[in-house]
Structures are given as structure tokens and as C-alpha cells.
Design an enzyme around this catalytic site. Structure first.
Site, PDB file in Angstrom:
ATOM      1  N   HIS A 108       1.041  -1.169   0.027  1.00 25.65           N
ATOM      2  CA  HIS A 108       0.175   0.025   0.169  1.00 25.65           C
ATOM      3  C   HIS A 108       1.037   1.313  -0.079  1.00 25.65           C
ATOM      4  O   HIS A 108       1.900   1.276   0.701  1.00 25.65           O
ATOM      5  CB  HIS A 108      -0.958   0.313   1.309  1.00 25.65           C
ATOM      6  CG  HIS A 108      -1.736  -0.953   1.506  1.00 25.65           C
ATOM      7  ND1 HIS A 108      -1.340  -2.357   2.130  1.00 25.65           N
ATOM      8  CD2 HIS A 108      -2.973  -1.430   1.027  1.00 25.65           C
ATOM      9  CE1 HIS A 108      -2.379  -2.892   2.391  1.00 25.65           C
ATOM     10  NE2 HIS A 108      -3.492  -2.546   1.889  1.00 25.65           N
ATOM     11  N   ASP A 111       2.394   2.009   3.431  1.00 25.87           N
ATOM     12  CA  ASP A 111       3.185   0.986   4.146  1.00 25.87           C
ATOM     13  C   ASP A 111       4.863   1.569   3.569  1.00 25.87           C
ATOM     14  O   ASP A 111       5.404   1.378   4.599  1.00 25.87           O
ATOM     15  CB  ASP A 111       3.172  -0.286   3.331  1.00 25.87           C
ATOM     16  CG  ASP A 111       1.713  -0.938   3.322  1.00 25.87           C
ATOM     17  OD1 ASP A 111       0.950  -0.687   4.140  1.00 25.87           O
ATOM     18  OD2 ASP A 111       1.394  -1.737   2.489  1.00 25.87           O
ATOM     19  N   GLU A 239     -10.633  -6.844  -4.651  1.00 30.06           N
ATOM     20  CA  GLU A 239     -10.545  -7.952  -3.543  1.00 30.06           C
ATOM     21  C   GLU A 239     -11.672  -7.843  -2.601  1.00 30.06           C
ATOM     22  O   GLU A 239     -12.101  -6.994  -1.872  1.00 30.06           O
ATOM     23  CB  GLU A 239      -9.216  -7.389  -2.686  1.00 30.06           C
ATOM     24  CG  GLU A 239      -8.994  -8.785  -1.904  1.00 30.06           C
ATOM     25  CD  GLU A 239      -7.588  -8.265  -1.047  1.00 30.06           C
ATOM     26  OE1 GLU A 239      -6.703  -7.803  -1.469  1.00 30.06           O
ATOM     27  OE2 GLU A 239      -7.705  -8.522   0.083  1.00 30.06           O
ATOM     28  N   GLU A 275      -8.863 -13.690  -1.627  1.00 25.66           N
ATOM     29  CA  GLU A 275      -8.172 -13.763  -0.285  1.00 25.66           C
ATOM     30  C   GLU A 275      -8.967 -15.082   0.098  1.00 25.66           C
ATOM     31  O   GLU A 275     -10.013 -14.949   0.565  1.00 25.66           O
ATOM     32  CB  GLU A 275      -8.161 -12.749   0.477  1.00 25.66           C
ATOM     33  CG  GLU A 275      -7.413 -12.589   1.644  1.00 25.66           C
ATOM     34  CD  GLU A 275      -7.121 -11.563   2.530  1.00 25.66           C
ATOM     35  OE1 GLU A 275      -6.592 -10.540   1.732  1.00 25.66           O
ATOM     36  OE2 GLU A 275      -7.193 -11.696   3.674  1.00 25.66           O
ATOM     37  N   HIS A 278     -10.916 -13.924   3.376  1.00 25.59           N
ATOM     38  CA  HIS A 278     -12.194 -13.368   3.116  1.00 25.59           C
ATOM     39  C   HIS A 278     -13.057 -14.079   2.566  1.00 25.59           C
ATOM     40  O   HIS A 278     -14.370 -13.878   2.791  1.00 25.59           O
ATOM     41  CB  HIS A 278     -11.813 -12.175   1.780  1.00 25.59           C
ATOM     42  CG  HIS A 278     -10.837 -11.064   2.505  1.00 25.59           C
ATOM     43  ND1 HIS A 278     -10.341 -10.219   1.543  1.00 25.59           N
ATOM     44  CD2 HIS A 278     -10.254 -10.881   3.776  1.00 25.59           C
ATOM     45  CE1 HIS A 278      -9.814  -9.295   2.362  1.00 25.59           C
ATOM     46  NE2 HIS A 278      -9.276  -9.682   3.532  1.00 25.59           N
ATOM     47  N   ASP A 303      -4.686 -13.715  -2.592  1.00 23.27           N
ATOM     48  CA  ASP A 303      -4.122 -13.287  -1.387  1.00 23.27           C
ATOM     49  C   ASP A 303      -4.051 -14.735  -0.484  1.00 23.27           C
ATOM     50  O   ASP A 303      -5.197 -15.250  -0.049  1.00 23.27           O
ATOM     51  CB  ASP A 303      -4.761 -12.025  -0.596  1.00 23.27           C
ATOM     52  CG  ASP A 303      -4.338 -10.887  -1.073  1.00 23.27           C
ATOM     53  OD1 ASP A 303      -3.465 -10.676  -1.856  1.00 23.27           O
ATOM     54  OD2 ASP A 303      -4.609  -9.797  -0.302  1.00 23.27           O
ATOM     55  N   ASP A 314     -10.744 -12.146  10.648  1.00 18.94           N
ATOM     56  CA  ASP A 314      -9.627 -12.013   9.686  1.00 18.94           C
ATOM     57  C   ASP A 314      -8.145 -12.346  10.357  1.00 18.94           C
ATOM     58  O   ASP A 314      -7.625 -10.917  10.502  1.00 18.94           O
ATOM     59  CB  ASP A 314      -9.884 -10.717   8.803  1.00 18.94           C
ATOM     60  CG  ASP A 314      -9.018 -10.521   7.508  1.00 18.94           C
ATOM     61  OD1 ASP A 314      -8.782 -11.828   7.339  1.00 18.94           O
ATOM     62  OD2 ASP A 314      -8.911  -9.597   7.196  1.00 18.94           O
ATOM     63  N   ASP A 316      -5.639 -13.648   9.207  1.00 13.64           N
ATOM     64  CA  ASP A 316      -4.728 -13.408   8.299  1.00 13.64           C
ATOM     65  C   ASP A 316      -3.366 -14.273   8.874  1.00 13.64           C
ATOM     66  O   ASP A 316      -2.270 -13.735   8.751  1.00 13.64           O
ATOM     67  CB  ASP A 316      -3.937 -12.187   8.173  1.00 13.64           C
ATOM     68  CG  ASP A 316      -5.091 -11.082   7.415  1.00 13.64           C
ATOM     69  OD1 ASP A 316      -5.561 -11.571   6.651  1.00 13.64           O
ATOM     70  OD2 ASP A 316      -5.004  -9.918   7.438  1.00 13.64           O
ATOM     71  N   ASP A 346      -0.719 -12.465   2.104  1.00 12.66           N
ATOM     72  CA  ASP A 346      -1.226 -11.491   3.046  1.00 12.66           C
ATOM     73  C   ASP A 346      -1.689 -12.012   4.345  1.00 12.66           C
ATOM     74  O   ASP A 346      -2.572 -12.530   4.827  1.00 12.66           O
ATOM     75  CB  ASP A 346      -2.623 -11.075   2.369  1.00 12.66           C
ATOM     76  CG  ASP A 346      -3.353  -9.816   2.956  1.00 12.66           C
ATOM     77  OD1 ASP A 346      -2.766  -9.468   3.832  1.00 12.66           O
ATOM     78  OD2 ASP A 346      -4.147  -9.204   2.482  1.00 12.66           O
TER      79      ASP A 346
HETATM   80  C1  XUL Z   1      -7.498  -6.439   4.297  1.00 10.88           C
HETATM   81  C2  XUL Z   1      -6.639  -7.063   3.250  1.00 10.88           C
HETATM   82  C3  XUL Z   1      -5.932  -5.995   2.717  1.00 10.88           C
HETATM   83  C4  XUL Z   1      -5.865  -6.187   0.938  1.00 10.88           C
HETATM   84  C5  XUL Z   1      -4.872  -4.621   0.298  1.00 10.88           C
HETATM   85  O1  XUL Z   1      -8.390  -7.369   4.928  1.00 10.88           O
HETATM   86  O2  XUL Z   1      -6.781  -8.076   2.793  1.00 10.88           O
HETATM   87  O3  XUL Z   1      -4.628  -5.811   2.935  1.00 10.88           O
HETATM   88  O4  XUL Z   1      -5.184  -7.050   0.565  1.00 10.88           O
HETATM   89  O5  XUL Z   1      -5.586  -3.718   0.757  1.00 10.88           O
HETATM   90 CO    CO Z   2      -5.721  -9.054   1.245  1.00  9.85          CO
END
Ligand code: XUL
Ligand code: CO
Length: 446
Positions: A108, A111, A239, A275, A278, A303, A314, A316, A346
């Protein structure tokens, strides 16, 4: 290339280039299954998988959560000025990519580059950081899979960016996307991502939903037009995610996003970045959302992560579930790969993973999992057992009246007449257990 870090500060001392040592290796800092040059069909593992490291989790994350402060402190965050710290971070990131042997990264805007209240200062910072990143890309051969703009963290985006009821905020979001597209073209990015964390609502009664969706489509159209004008030839990606941070996000899941893209005529330029965590938050399997995107010809990128089924949010986490990854790779292989997309981790370390080597170990686990999953999925495809079962399962549509039905050549009355032939009460097994057992058998044979 390997000499790039000689003379500059090393941020992961004591960790050498991660190598493939095979499945009997006891070395936690070695690949057990990911052998980049190993061929599976026409392509090497590296070409199939196109792994990418996420800048945000890997170099900005600090283990903090809503209940506690940072647990992980990073040496690259020391430095006299924000730009010096950004340069240290870029050095740490490219050292990490090179040692891990990953060819792509994703970030991003904020970042990598210091944020600023003023648009001009934001752009100036970003331009300087983009030059730093370009230099390091050229020195290492690492490439940009995608970048994106963070239109969700700053307080100004509390009510959304492209769907904010205040046009001033929308325009600020557009300024960020414009600059991120400039930087993308400068860095040779292969894709550009939109994730609408705040594009949704928390209370329907204060929201004009249709108007907000029209604004989102207009925002994406303008971004597409600008990107194409400045020479971005890659893929725009959306996404999906159903919730968190918003109660209801507009890009709920793959099916919703596909409907939105075709409704607004955006499906020629946009694909989906699916993702895992998600998809599961939306109540689907990871493979389900991949298949929905693939069937629409819109599977763009992945992702790669996973949630925790007990937590249900989430989390991750790094992907380690081989069966889940196998089902994902089966869809990817049937799709003919991901084109300009790839597998972006991710994923973040757990709050209590506090050793510098943990970032390597997390990525090694994710890469090994997808490498093994690729091998299993490739074997399944080669053996052709499932493909044959699928063909047989639908064979009543391959000829005769079934084929006429698919071709739109028979009426409802003719369907009724076909039904009296006596076979319309027959049962055919779906063989679910057989297929599940078969997948396990292939997995354990490798
Ligand atoms: C948030 C997510 C983000 C996107 C990019 O859940 O997955 O990091 O991948 O903005
Ligand atoms: Co993501």
C-alpha cells in the site's frame, strides 16, 4: 545480485539464502517442498506459483492488536526522519525478498512511504520512495506484483473513500489512487488492487446505497481511464471481503463483485483478487470463491492466507492447510494459471512470534504448503480420475435431448415428454467419499 547487500546494513543477520533441502530436512530455515526450478508440466514451480511478500504485514506489522501494544520491534524503524526510516524499511524488505527467494512483492502507498495531510507532501514523499524501490528492484530483479492505496486507515476515511457521502473525501482518495498508479507504471507493476475496507455502511438508514455504488463505479472507471492513459497495461483487481472493518462492505464476495463489474461495464479491465480468509468470512470455502471467479473468466490473483475457524475473524495466518491449498491449486491449474497474478502472502506473524527468524519460517511454511499443494493438484490433473468422473456425471447432457436442452433447442413440453421414459426417478451416486479418500491418497503418496 547476491552482492547487493554487501556494505549496506544487514537487517536479518545470521540468516542466509533459504534453500531447498527436501522433505527429510530438519532445518527450519530450508524449503522441504518448494524447489523453484522443479518442473511440473511446462512450467517450473516458481512460474506456477509467482509468490509475493506483503509489505504491510511483514515490515509494518508489530504484533499489536486491539487489546495490546506492539510485541515486535523492527530495527528498520530506527532513523532520524520518516524518509530515512522508509529507506531502511526498503532495505530490510529487499534483503528479505532476496534471502527468501521470492520474485514479487506488494504494498500500500503508506506502507512504504510516509503519509502526509497535504496531497502535495504525500506525492513528494511517495515519489522519493518510489525511486528507492525502483533502484532496489533493478539491483535484485524483484518485481512489483501489485500496489494499492490505503483508503481505510486514516480517520478521514471513517465513512468510506469512493463511497464517502462527502465529495471532498472522495477526491482525496482519488489523489492517492492517481499517485499509486503513477508509481505502479514507474515500477512496472503487473496489477493494481482495490480493496474497499470502508466502502460499505454501518447503518442503512443514514446511507444512500445505490448512490454510493454509482460513485464507486465512477471512481473505478476514472481510475481505469487514467491508468490506461499513462500506460498501465496490467490488470485492475478488486479484492472481495464481506465485513470488517465495515459492518457491510459492498464487495461482499466473488459473486457480488462479478455482478457489480458487469453491471457497470468494468469486467473488461477488472478481475478479482481472492483472499482465502475473506472467502471464509463470507461463509464460503476458499476454493468456492476461486471457482466463481474462474468460471466468470475473472480470476486475477490470490491473497494466500487462512483464518482460524474457531475465531471467525480475519486472522491473516500463514497458510499451512495442505488440503485447502490443494483444492485452491486445482482451480488455479484448471484456470490455466493466474496470468499476471500470483500468490501474495497477505499473512502476519502471531502476536507472540517475536524472533526475527519467525518471518522467514512463516513464509517458508506458506511456500512449502502451496508447493506441495501444486504437486498434488498437478498429479490429480495428470491422473485424470476426477476429470473422468466429472465428464461421466454430466454425460446425460452430452447427446440427445440433454444436449438439445443445453443448446436451448427444446421446450418445457418436450422436457415433460422426455420425463415419461421411466428413468426420471433413478439415483446416481455423487461419490463424495470416494473423491475425498482419493485426494488424501494422492496427498500421502507424494
Ligand atoms: C484486508 C486486506 C488488505 C488488502 C489490500 O483484509 O486483505 O490488506 O489485501 O488492501
Ligand atoms: Co488481502
Amino acid at each position: 545480485m547476491s552482492n547487493y547487500f554487501k556494505g549496506s546494513r544487514e537487517f536479518f543477520p545470521g540468516i542466509a539464502k533459504i534453500c531447498f533441502e527436501g522433505k527429510t530436512s530438519k532445518n527450519p530455515l530450508a524449503f522441504k517442498f518448494y524447489n523453484p526450478q522443479e518442473k511440473l508440466g511446462e512450467l517450473s514451480m516458481e512460474e506456477h506459483l509467482r509468490f509475493a511478500v506483503a509489505y504491510w504485514h511483514s515490515f509494518c506489522g508489530d504484533g499489536g492488536d486491539p487489546f495490546g501494544n506492539a510485541t515486535q520491534s523492527h530495527p528498520w524503524n530506527q532513523g532520524d526522519s520518516p524518509l530515512q526510516r522508509a529507506e531502511n524499511k526498503a532495505d530490510a524488505a529487499f534483503e528479505f525478498f532476496t534471502k527468501l527467494g521470492v520474485k514479487y512483492y506488494c504494498f500500500h502507498d503508506v506502507d512504504a512511504s510516509p503519509d502526509a495531510e497535504s496531497v502535495v507532501e504525500y506525492e513528494e514523499n511517495y515519489q522519493k520512495v518510489a525511486e528507492m524501490l525502483l533502484q532496489r528492484q533493478q539491483a535484485t530483479g524483484v518485481k512489483l506484483l501489485w500496489n494499492t492505496s490505503n483508503l481505510f486507515s486514516h480517520p478521514r476515511y471513517a465513512n468510506g473513500a469512493a463511497t464517502n457521502p462527502d465529495f471532498h473525501i472522495l477526491s482525496r482518495g482519488a489523489a492517492q489512487v492517481k499517485k499509486s498508479l503513477d508509481v505502479n507504471v514507474m515500477l512496472g507493476g503487473e496489477n493494481y488492487v482495490f480493496w474497499g475496507g470502508r466502502e460499505g455502511y454501518t447503518l442503512l438508514q443514514n446511507t444512500m446505497m445505490q448512490r454510493e455504488l454509482d460513485h464507486l463505479a465512477q471512481f473505478l472507471s476514472l481510475s481505469r481511464d487514467y491508468g490506461r492513459k499513462i500506460g498501465f497495461t496490467g490488470t485492475f483487481l478488486i479484492e472481495p471481503k464481506p465485513m470488517e472493518p465495515s459492518k457491510h462492505q459492498y464487495d461482499v464476495d466473488a459473486a457480488t463483485v462479478i455482478g457489480f463489474l458487469s453491471r457497470y461495464g468494468l469486467d473488461k479491465d477488472f478481475k478479482l483478487n481472492i483472499e482465502a480468509n475473506h472467502a471464509t468470512l463470507a461463509g464460503h470455502d476458499f476454493a468456492h470463491d476461486l471457482q466463481v471467479a474462474a468460471d466468470a473468466g475473472l480470476l486475477g490473483s490470490i491473497d494466500a492466507n487462512r483464518g482460524d475457524p474457531v475465531n471467525g475473524w480475519d486472522t491473516d495466518q500463514f497458510p499451512t492447510d495442505i488440503l485447502d491449498a490443494t483444492k485452491a491449486m486445482m482451480v488455479v491449474l484448471d484456470n490455466g494459471g493466474l496470468g499476471s497474478g500470483g500468490l501474495n502472502f497477505d499473512a502476519k506473524l502471531r502476536r507472540n512470534s517475536t524472533d526475527a527468524e519467525d518471518l522467514f519460517i512463516g513464509h517458508i511454511g506458506g511456500m512449502d504448503s502451496f508447493a506441495l499443494a501444486l504437486k498434488i493438484a498437478h498429479r490429480v490433473k495428470e491422473e485424470g480420475v476426477l476429470a473422468k468422473m466429472l465428464t461421466q456425471r454430466y454425460q446425460s447432457f452430452d447427446s440427445g435431448t440433454g444436449a438439445k436442452f443445453e443448446a436451448g433447442q427444446i421446450s418445457l413440453e418436450e422436457l415433460r415428454d422426455f420425463a415419461i421414459d421411466g428413468q426420471c426417478n433413478r439415483m446416481t451416486s455423487g461419490k463424495q467419499e470416494l473423491i475425498e479418500n482419493y485426494l488424501n491418497q494422492v496427498m500421502f503418496s507424494l
